[in-house]
Design a protein around this motif. Structure first.
Motif, PDB file in Angstrom:
ATOM      1  N   UNK A  54       7.532  -0.689  -1.177  1.00  0.00           N
ATOM      2  CA  UNK A  54       7.257  -1.498  -2.353  1.00  0.00           C
ATOM      3  C   UNK A  54       5.874  -1.126  -2.864  1.00  0.00           C
ATOM      4  N   UNK A  55       5.847  -0.297  -3.874  1.00  0.00           N
ATOM      5  CA  UNK A  55       4.585   0.228  -4.376  1.00  0.00           C
ATOM      6  C   UNK A  55       3.729  -0.895  -4.962  1.00  0.00           C
ATOM      7  N   UNK A  56       4.388  -1.886  -5.546  1.00  0.00           N
ATOM      8  CA  UNK A  56       3.651  -2.992  -6.165  1.00  0.00           C
ATOM      9  C   UNK A  56       2.722  -3.688  -5.188  1.00  0.00           C
ATOM     10  N   UNK A  57       3.090  -3.763  -3.930  1.00  0.00           N
ATOM     11  CA  UNK A  57       2.204  -4.372  -2.949  1.00  0.00           C
ATOM     12  C   UNK A  57       1.617  -3.331  -2.000  1.00  0.00           C
ATOM     13  N   UNK A  58       2.102  -2.108  -2.088  1.00  0.00           N
ATOM     14  CA  UNK A  58       1.616  -1.067  -1.184  1.00  0.00           C
ATOM     15  C   UNK A  58       2.325  -1.056   0.144  1.00  0.00           C
ATOM     16  N   UNK A  59       3.360  -1.856   0.270  1.00  0.00           N
ATOM     17  CA  UNK A  59       4.090  -1.922   1.540  1.00  0.00           C
ATOM     18  C   UNK A  59       4.784  -0.584   1.790  1.00  0.00           C
ATOM     19  N   UNK A  60       4.577  -0.037   2.979  1.00  0.00           N
ATOM     20  CA  UNK A  60       5.146   1.287   3.268  1.00  0.00           C
ATOM     21  C   UNK A  60       4.161   2.404   3.009  1.00  0.00           C
ATOM     22  N   UNK A  61       2.993   2.068   2.414  1.00  0.00           N
ATOM     23  CA  UNK A  61       2.017   3.094   2.062  1.00  0.00           C
ATOM     24  C   UNK A  61       0.706   2.879   2.808  1.00  0.00           C
ATOM     25  N   UNK A  62       0.306   1.639   2.993  1.00  0.00           N
ATOM     26  CA  UNK A  62      -0.977   1.372   3.640  1.00  0.00           C
ATOM     27  C   UNK A  62      -0.862   1.513   5.161  1.00  0.00           C
ATOM     28  N   UNK A  63      -1.995   1.659   5.820  1.00  0.00           N
ATOM     29  CA  UNK A  63      -1.996   1.760   7.284  1.00  0.00           C
ATOM     30  C   UNK A  63      -1.433   0.496   7.909  1.00  0.00           C
ATOM     31  N   UNK A  64      -1.702  -0.664   7.268  1.00  0.00           N
ATOM     32  CA  UNK A  64      -1.240  -1.942   7.823  1.00  0.00           C
ATOM     33  C   UNK A  64       0.292  -2.004   7.840  1.00  0.00           C
ATOM     34  N   UNK A  65       0.923  -1.586   6.736  1.00  0.00           N
ATOM     35  CA  UNK A  65       2.390  -1.655   6.694  1.00  0.00           C
ATOM     36  C   UNK A  65       3.025  -0.541   7.529  1.00  0.00           C
ATOM     37  N   UNK A  66       2.387   0.629   7.552  1.00  0.00           N
ATOM     38  CA  UNK A  66       2.941   1.730   8.357  1.00  0.00           C
ATOM     39  C   UNK A  66       2.986   1.369   9.840  1.00  0.00           C
TER      40      UNK A  66
END
Ligand code: K7E
Ligand code: CA
Length: 611
Positions: A89-101
């Motif tokens: 989810x690019x809108x929240x950065x989920x899947x992209x940030x270190x926290x979500x990864x």
């Protein structure tokens, strides 16, 4: 409805071919049932929520193969927010940030079906949501104060992680998860015989520790484990099974006239754990719950390939939907106690088996003694009275034929899967609104191409009759939802993050280099980033950590790096980080993506990557 794939005639033909008795004695055409539905006595609730007004319920919808959860206001049906769970989810950065990864561990797709809240004393406590991932066999926990995922647990030894339900009493310490697909255990091709022989595939009822988000144990059974429920006493959990045959084709899975509702005895599970009666498979304690091997499980025969199991809000009855049988099976949980003690037979726990319609899938409750069942093939919601069904069963077949339990039948559009009433999975079921989660919308919305969205219909259930009030398009593909009273959730939800909950929260801007590793610590405070430029060298491994210092509610900042495919947002006082290799030399603008200020467009800085 005249859809080729779903019409009654077609269904009956399939059933006939499979040798299924479709409850002939008590069966009534849908038209007869519908004719009973008079126009009087309907609910009269206002469902319009005017500008500036707030909804009465938080709806939490699963997103199916979109992998997310959605928050929908009820009764307005306005979609308020999406919570990324197993998806990008690019809108929240989920899947992209270190926290979500760190939580997703490289798997960015999911299939969410069953979202449920954590409980205390039989009702929601407003702390957590839990949801399954049928695709990659995980369970995620969402903390309600931030409406964000805070833990994901991987579940080994299973496939088709499907039915999920939290413990309801005295509070949610355990969450149960069913595996719909039977597999070899362990499933690693090491045992050649089991690998190729479906008779040696097993289902699992997994128990998860809600606080630690770790696996307590798994109970292994021969059957598949489909939908899940827990009781209101903290004694039992259960699963429906539609494949007691251990079939691998449709006709094999339909071979038996009945399948099971399997009940799991928690006291005896705790005993087995204490006494070490388990073996470890892939690090998990696996208890043998197979028929003839164990007193932990009780099997109640249910016709036929049953689907949903739901517990009445008074805690007394488990209602199993027959799916291929046009009936529901009502199980008295007080009798289950006796059956576990061996005093009565499992089938004697059944107190009613009323006719409902073709393809009953899920049941919900109005808290006034009525159940409402979704009927897939008939495309109806059927309201029926539990006590009247039990009474008719006692009186015998002549009384049953009159179907005295049916209160109302509502035509829906079309092909309903799950059905849910407000607060219906708690002892506080309030009988206000119902959602019919219809799988097929066909002609109900402007034609937007061959791929059609789903249709979530809002029904007023406050009166005796069901009143359809609103159609709402739903993007692929909500399976299930819960609707929780606003006063339970609203006081728990925060406007800002606790800044120092994140161990890397930035208070001072800095750029630190260690060899080819560069750590950029930066604040964001609309309309400026704490740094104006950062210089790195091509090939550097760059970690960018950003904390939003704006305390104003709703002042979210975005962080995007041109041509570097990096894009996330940070809410007030939130910190997020991302690590990437600066593999392209040149000047790259880092800019704010989330409109934050009159000078939002000027909120940008340079990343200079030297060759
Ligand atoms: Cu019936 Cu996955 Cu709950 Cu879909 S399941 S409908
Ligand atoms: Ca079956």
């Amino acid at each position: 409805m005249s859809d080729k794939r779903f019409n009654r005639r077609n269904f009956l033909k399939i059933m006939g071919a499979a040798g299924v008795a479709t409850g002939a004695g008590v069966m009534m055409p849908k038209e007869v049932l519908l004719a009973r539905a008079e126009k009087s006595g309907k609910g009269r609730q206002r469902y319009e929520v005017k500008p500036g007004e707030l909804d009465d319920y938080y709806g939490f919808w699963s997103g199916g193969h979109s992998g997310e959860i959605r928050i929908i206001g009820v009764p307005s049906m306005r979609e308020i927010k999406r919570i990324p769970v197993f998806n990008w989810d690019v809108g929240t950065g989920w899947g992209i940030t270190n926290e979500s990864k760190k939580l997703l561990r490289g798997r960015n797709f999911g299939d969410t079906h069953h979202v449920h809240g954590s409980y205390k004393n039989g009702t929601y406590d407003g702390k957590w949501l839990f949801v399954n991932d049928k695709l990659n066999n995980r369970v995620a926990r969402i903390r309600i104060d931030y409406m964000e995922v805070d833990a994901i647990v991987d579940v080994p030894n299973i496939q088709g992680a499907h039915g999920l339900f939290p413990q309801r009493y005295p509070k949610t310490e355990w969450v149960v998860l069913n595996s719909e697909f039977q597999t070899p255990v362990p499933n690693d091709a090491s045992n050649k015989k089991a690998f190729l022989n479906p008779q040696e595939y097993y289902g699992m009822h997994t128990i998860i520790d809600a606080e630690r988000m770790s696996i307590v144990c798994q109970v292994m059974v021969d059957e598949n484990c489909d939908l899940a429920a827990t009781d209101y006493k903290g004694k039992y959990s259960m699963c429906t099974s539609y494949n007691i045959e251990k079939g691998v084709t449709i006709s094999e899975m339909l071979a038996s006239d009945y399948d099971y509702l399997i009940i799991f005895h928690w006291g005896r599970i705790r005993d087995a754990l204490r006494k070490g009666k388990y073996k470890r498979v892939n690090g998990v304690k696996v208890i043998d719950g197979r028929k003839g091997h164990s007193d932990i499980t009780l099997r109640i025969p249910v016709p036929k390939n049953p689907h949903g199991v739901n517990i009445s809000p008074d805690g007394r009855y488990a209602v199993c939907c027959g799916k291929v049988s046009p009936t529901v099976t009502v199980v008295d949980l007080e009798k289950v106690d006796l059956a576990f003690e061996g005093k009565i037979k499992p089938e004697d726990c059944i107190v009613a088996q009323p006719y409902i319609g073709l393809g009953p899938l899920h049941t919900t409750f109005d808290g006034r003694g009525n159940a409402i069942t979704s009927v897939f093939i008939d495309s109806t919601n059927v309201k029926w009275n539990i006590a009247k069904a039990i009474e008719a069963e006692k009186k015998g077949p002549e009384e049953k034929k009159k179907n005295p339990h049916i209160v109302d039948v509502l035509d829906i559009h079309y092909q309903v899967g799950h059905i849910m009433a407000t607060m219906a999975e708690t002892k506080e079921a309030d009988g206000k609104w119902l959602i019919s989660l219809n799988k097929v919308s066909k002609d109900r919305f402007l034609n937007a191409g061959p791929f059609k969205v789903e249709n979530d219909q809002l029904v007023d259930i406050s009166g005796e009759k069901l009143r359809l009030v609103h159609d709402s398009p739903a993007y692929i593909e909500p399976h299930d939802c819960i609707m929780v009273r606003r006063d339970i959730i609203e006081p728990k939800v925060k406007h800002r993050h606790e800044m120092f909950e994140h161990p890397l929260a930035v208070t001072k801007n800095s750029v630190e280099r260690k060899g080819n590793k560069v750590i950029i610590r930066m604040t964001a405070n609309a309309p400026v980033f704490g740094l104006q430029e950062v210089r790195v060298k091509k090939g550097d491994k760059v970690t960018l950590i950003v904390t939003n210092h704006d305390e104003i509610i709703d002042l979210t900042n975005g962080v995007a790096i041109s041509n570097y495919n990096i894009n996330f947002v940070i809410a007030p006082f939130q910190t997020k980080s991302v690590t990437f290799t600066a593999d392209k030399p040149g000047v790259f603008w880092i800019y704010c993506t989330n409109f934050c200020h009159a000078l939002h467009l000027e909120m940008r800085m340079r990343l200079i990557v030297e060759a």
